[in-house]
Motif scaffolding. Structure first.
Motif, PDB file in Angstrom:
ATOM      1  N   PRO A 259       0.831  -1.207   0.000  1.00 41.14           N
ATOM      2  CA  PRO A 259       0.000   0.000   0.000  1.00 41.14           C
ATOM      3  C   PRO A 259       0.866   1.258   0.000  1.00 41.14           C
ATOM      4  CG  PRO A 259      -0.029  -1.099   2.133  1.00 41.14           C
ATOM      5  CD  PRO A 259       0.688  -2.013   1.200  1.00 41.14           C
ATOM      6  N   GLN A 260       0.352   2.285  -0.639  1.00 39.97           N
ATOM      7  CA  GLN A 260       1.091   3.543  -0.745  1.00 39.97           C
ATOM      8  C   GLN A 260       0.362   4.641   0.039  1.00 39.97           C
ATOM      9  OE1 GLN A 260       4.046   3.869  -2.554  1.00 39.97           O
ATOM     10  NE2 GLN A 260       3.859   1.643  -2.616  1.00 39.97           N
ATOM     11  N   PRO A 261       1.120   5.567   0.627  1.00 42.78           N
ATOM     12  CA  PRO A 261       0.461   6.687   1.308  1.00 42.78           C
ATOM     13  C   PRO A 261      -0.451   7.445   0.340  1.00 42.78           C
ATOM     14  CG  PRO A 261       2.815   6.670   1.765  1.00 42.78           C
ATOM     15  CD  PRO A 261       2.578   5.648   0.694  1.00 42.78           C
TER      16      PRO A 261
ATOM     17  N   ARG B 236      -6.427  -0.979  11.353  1.00 42.64           N
ATOM     18  CA  ARG B 236      -6.795  -0.254  10.133  1.00 42.64           C
ATOM     19  C   ARG B 236      -8.311  -0.223   9.953  1.00 42.64           C
ATOM     20  NH1 ARG B 236      -2.794  -3.253   5.756  1.00 42.64           N
ATOM     21  NH2 ARG B 236      -0.811  -2.592   6.678  1.00 42.64           N
TER      22      ARG B 236
ATOM     23  N   ARG C 149      -7.338   3.627   6.675  1.00 47.08           N
ATOM     24  CA  ARG C 149      -6.804   4.653   7.561  1.00 47.08           C
ATOM     25  C   ARG C 149      -6.182   3.962   8.759  1.00 47.08           C
ATOM     26  NH1 ARG C 149     -11.240   6.786   9.161  1.00 47.08           N
ATOM     27  NH2 ARG C 149     -11.146   5.858  11.222  1.00 47.08           N
ATOM     28  N   GLU C 150      -4.924   4.284   9.015  1.00 48.87           N
ATOM     29  CA  GLU C 150      -4.252   3.739  10.194  1.00 48.87           C
ATOM     30  C   GLU C 150      -4.862   4.363  11.449  1.00 48.87           C
ATOM     31  OE1 GLU C 150      -1.954   1.503  10.462  1.00 48.87           O
ATOM     32  OE2 GLU C 150      -0.542   1.557   8.780  1.00 48.87           O
TER      33      GLU C 150
ATOM     34  N   TRP D 173      -3.494   7.837   5.813  1.00 47.51           N
ATOM     35  CA  TRP D 173      -4.283   7.110   4.820  1.00 47.51           C
ATOM     36  C   TRP D 173      -3.365   6.396   3.827  1.00 47.51           C
ATOM     37  CZ3 TRP D 173      -9.514   6.380   4.521  1.00 47.51           C
ATOM     38  CH2 TRP D 173     -10.305   7.174   5.346  1.00 47.51           C
ATOM     39  N   PHE D 174      -3.832   5.233   3.353  1.00 48.60           N
ATOM     40  CA  PHE D 174      -3.067   4.446   2.382  1.00 48.60           C
ATOM     41  C   PHE D 174      -4.015   3.903   1.318  1.00 48.60           C
ATOM     42  CE2 PHE D 174      -0.557   4.608   6.135  1.00 48.60           C
ATOM     43  CZ  PHE D 174       0.753   4.646   5.708  1.00 48.60           C
TER      44      PHE D 174
ATOM     45  N   HIS E  15      -4.366   0.855  -1.802  1.00 45.92           N
ATOM     46  CA  HIS E  15      -3.858  -0.407  -2.367  1.00 45.92           C
ATOM     47  C   HIS E  15      -3.976  -0.374  -3.885  1.00 45.92           C
ATOM     48  CE1 HIS E  15      -2.919  -3.280   0.796  1.00 45.92           C
ATOM     49  NE2 HIS E  15      -3.890  -2.747   1.522  1.00 45.92           N
TER      50      HIS E  15
END
Lengths: 85, 153
Positions: free
Chosen positions: A12-14, A58, A75-76, A81-82, A84
């Motif tokens: 996953p990317q920010p 998450r 959202r952590e 936020w990330f 996929h």
């Protein structure tokens, strides 16, 4: 399996997400453009790996961005936020 | 192929390359094989060397097809040439490119997939061809469910 080891897929990317005060995503800024969330298909919470030094907490959102791109966001617990894929 | 005087004109270099490709195809056809990739080598008038590897879209023993893939590369040499060589870098299966009498879509699809894989390997190396492997299908974290592993056909 051979001499070469397994390699992780792109993780996953920010992401930059505009969310409501309640935490529901309203828009995602991707590629320099703001894409509105046109559908929220599902949401769920994952608390996992709590027995390790890297516990996971998450809130996932399975959404559709305009003009119709399905995306999985989370959202952590820390607030980041990330995205996929 | 050595030249008594250096060749500077591209059409002359291409003509020499066509002769070399025709020789290769004669040899390859005589053995019932095909070509997957070739290496072009040139020695230039100032003593320099030039090399380029050409991966073919599919294995073939057709001189015209090999020429179409190789000849445009020769324009990159950029200097008069005193020697030119073309070598088979990767051989293909026997009878590649032949049509089957009875169409069998599954066989054809598998054959094309194998040919495409071989082409990627010839162009980019074995390590660039990977297989998706299910590692933790029970995980609730998507990035832990799958990984990339070596593809060994």
């Amino acid at each position: 399996m051979g001499t070469r080891a397994l390699r992780g897929l792109a993780g996953p990317q920010p992401a930059r997400v505009v969310a409501s005060p309640g935490g529901t995503p309203h828009a995602v800024i991707t590629g320099g453009r703001r894409r509105l969330v046109v559908a929220l298909r599902d949401s769920w919470r994952v608390q996992d790996r709590w027995w390790t030094d890297e516990p996971v907490d998450r809130a996932y959102f399975d959404v559709v961005l305009e003009p119709g791109r399905p995306v999985l966001l989370y959202r952590e617990a820390s607030g980041g936020w990330f995205i996929h894929g | 192929m050595e030249f008594p005087e250096s060749l500077g004109a591209l059409p002359a270099i291409e003509a020499a390359a066509r002769m070399l490709i025709a020789r290769i195809c004669d040899r390859v056809l005589a053995r019932g094989r095909s070509v997957r990739a070739v290496v072009l080598r040139a020695r230039t008038w100032d003593g320099g060397s030039w090399t380029s590897t050409v991966a073919l879209r599919e294995a073939t023993a057709d001189a015209g097809r090999i020429g179409m893939a190789c000849l445009p590369r020769l324009a990159r040499i950029g200097a008069p040439v005193t020697a030119l060589a073309i070598e088979v870098d990767a051989g293909g299966p026997p009878g590649a490119g032949q049509m089957t009498l009875v169409a069998r879509p599954d066989d054809e699809r598998r054959r094309r997939a194998r040919a495409a894989l071989a082409q990627v390997r010839a162009a980019a190396g074995d390590a660039r061809v990977m297989r998706l492997v299910e590692v933790e299908p029970w995980s609730r974290l998507p990035e832990r469910q799958w990984a990339l592993g070596p593809y060994e056909a």
